[in-house]
Design an enzyme around this catalytic site. Structure first.
Site, PDB file in Angstrom:
ATOM      1  N   THR A 254      11.494   5.069  16.101  1.00 42.41           N
ATOM      2  CA  THR A 254      11.214   6.650  17.175  1.00 42.41           C
ATOM      3  C   THR A 254      12.669   6.276  18.596  1.00 42.41           C
ATOM      4  O   THR A 254      12.748   6.116  19.141  1.00 42.41           O
ATOM      5  CB  THR A 254      10.121   6.697  17.756  1.00 42.41           C
ATOM      6  N   CYS A 351      25.182 -12.592  34.334  1.00 43.66           N
ATOM      7  CA  CYS A 351      23.771 -12.412  32.713  1.00 43.66           C
ATOM      8  C   CYS A 351      24.494 -14.166  33.077  1.00 43.66           C
ATOM      9  O   CYS A 351      23.726 -15.014  31.956  1.00 43.66           O
ATOM     10  CB  CYS A 351      25.022 -12.001  31.873  1.00 43.66           C
TER      11      CYS A 351
END
Ligand SMILES: *Cc1c(COP(=O)(O)O)cnc(C)c1O
Length: 410
Positions: A254, A351
């Protein structure tokens, strides 16, 4: 020293705050226009209309068709979809792994995806970069092989701000593909990771001549975990996520309707203000370096700028990026000291802060590990002011001799 109690946020390359106008545009889609866009009743069609409108807005900016845009959950997913998607489609067609090319200074979402394909039998080549981080295009050209399926080169680097010659590479790839077509050799697809470019550079995919382009919301004052992949018509891709067939069967699940609205709104806002903001940031970038030279040079005479040089005429470095090494000083200690003074910065790439390896980008630029460890990255944004930078320099002038003596006494 001026007293500043508010956070001075200089880590916009890691993520940006969400623009209040973006939050406002998203608001109705949480609990009013919340229906599933696949539903056929009015409320569902209303949500679907929001998604369609966002897709059209983005298509206008990218100069492509709305059907060429696939919404994802961020830059990492788009990069994975581009690379794995192309590789798996190639393998399905030719029944064997092929060859892929990238650069050594890409984001980990590119490099680790290349690693994963290598483990599946794919051959990987790296186009060399120079000491400012620019990809050597002549060397890149020599790496193309008959079985090359994809080239992925980032648009702008997240650590040192180098802007890569994407248009030049794109032109070469599309020319090469014409001869390959005549010789019945499969064409090479060209992907660019544009996550750091969304708010700074033109995203016209026809000019850039890219087949695939990654963008995310989190770096352009939009919501995190939102992103898109531009896929040129005719490019074959296998999905990574299987299910209900949303997003042309390339990304089931969705749709994140508020996120999509937020991404489109954010992109529209940053692109509208691009020239003005670039100029403002470029002036601040030069101001900072000049002032740093005046104030810090006398106490620490050998700091170096990592990445392309910063000057008034410099056009191929992101205007918001400052990456400096202070020899003899550990970037991490400096970053923590600045944090104690309410200044948020980064060392190497955010990161990678969970690992103790020096930044792979700085190492690829030829820095010795000790100089890479001493690097600190400041990335400016909408709220960055001259006064804030003055305060940062005052703090640096205080702290550098302290940290220096710690090192020297060891
Ligand atoms: C932030 C970033 C990514 C990852 O994007 P996410 O939305 O955090 O998944 C990929 N590439 C570059 C160049 C980035 O700066």
């Amino acid at each position: 020293m001026n007293k500043i109690s508010k956070l001075i946020y200089l880590d916009h390359a890691a993520t940006t705050p969400v623009d209040p106008r973006v939050i406002k545009a998203m608001q109705p889609y949480w609990s009013e226009k919340f229906a599933n866009p696949s539903a056929l009743y009015t409320a569902g069609r209303e949500a679907a209309a929001g998604v369609a409108e966002s897709r059209s807005k983005i298509a206008t900016i990218l100069n492509c068709k709305p059907t060429e845009i696939i919404f994802t959950a961020g830059g990492t997913e788009s990069n994975n979809l581009a690379i794995f998607g192309v590789a798996m489609a190639y393998q399905k067609k030719y029944s064997k792994p092929g060859h892929i090319i990238t650069s050594p200074i890409e984001h980990h979402s590119i490099l680790h995806t290349f690693d994963a394909l290598k483990q599946l039998g794919w051959k990987v080549s790296f186009a060399p970069v120079d000491q400012e981080g620019f990809v050597n295009v002549a060397a890149l050209k020599k790496l193309a092989r008959k079985d090359t399926a994809l080239i992925s080169i980032m648009y702008a680097n997240n650590e040192v701000g180098t802007i890569e010659p994407i248009e030049e590479i794109g032109k070469w790839v599309s020319g090469l593909n014409k001869t390959r077509l005549q010789k019945k050799i499969p064409r090479i697809l060209f992907h660019t990771d544009a996550c750091q470019a969304g708010g700074a550079l033109s995203l016209d995919v026809q000019e850039l001549k890219v087949d695939l382009l990654t963008l995310n919301g989190s770096k352009i004052y939009g919501p995190k975990q939102t992103g898109l992949l531009y896929i040129r018509s005719g490019v074959e891709l296998e999905p990574l996520i299987h299910g209900g067939g949303q997003e042309k069967n390339l990304r089931s699940g969705t749709e994140n309707v508020p996120g999509i609205i937020g991404l489109a709104t954010a992109l529209e806002l940053v692109q509208k203000n691009l020239d003005k903001e670039n100029k403002r940031l470029h002036d601040l970038q030069i101001y900072f370096i000049d002032r740093l030279s005046k104030k810090v040079k006398p106490i620490q005479n050998k700091f170096t700028i990592n990445g392309p040089s910063i000057s008034k005429t410099q056009k191929n470095r992101l205007a918001n990026n400052i990456n400096i090494s202070f020899p003899g000083i550990e970037g991490e200690s400096l970053m923590l000291y600045l944090d104690a003074k309410n200044i948020a910065t980064a060392t190497g790439s955010a990161c990678a802060t969970t690992s103790l390896d020096p930044s792979h980008v700085l190492i690829a630029l030829g820095l010795k590990p000790i100089d890479a460890y001493s690097a600190i990255r400041l990335t400016m944004g909408h709220t960055t002011t001259k006064q804030a930078l003055d305060y940062v320099i005052d703090v640096l002038v205080d702290v550098i001799p302290m940290l220096n003596s710690v090192v020297n006494n060891k």
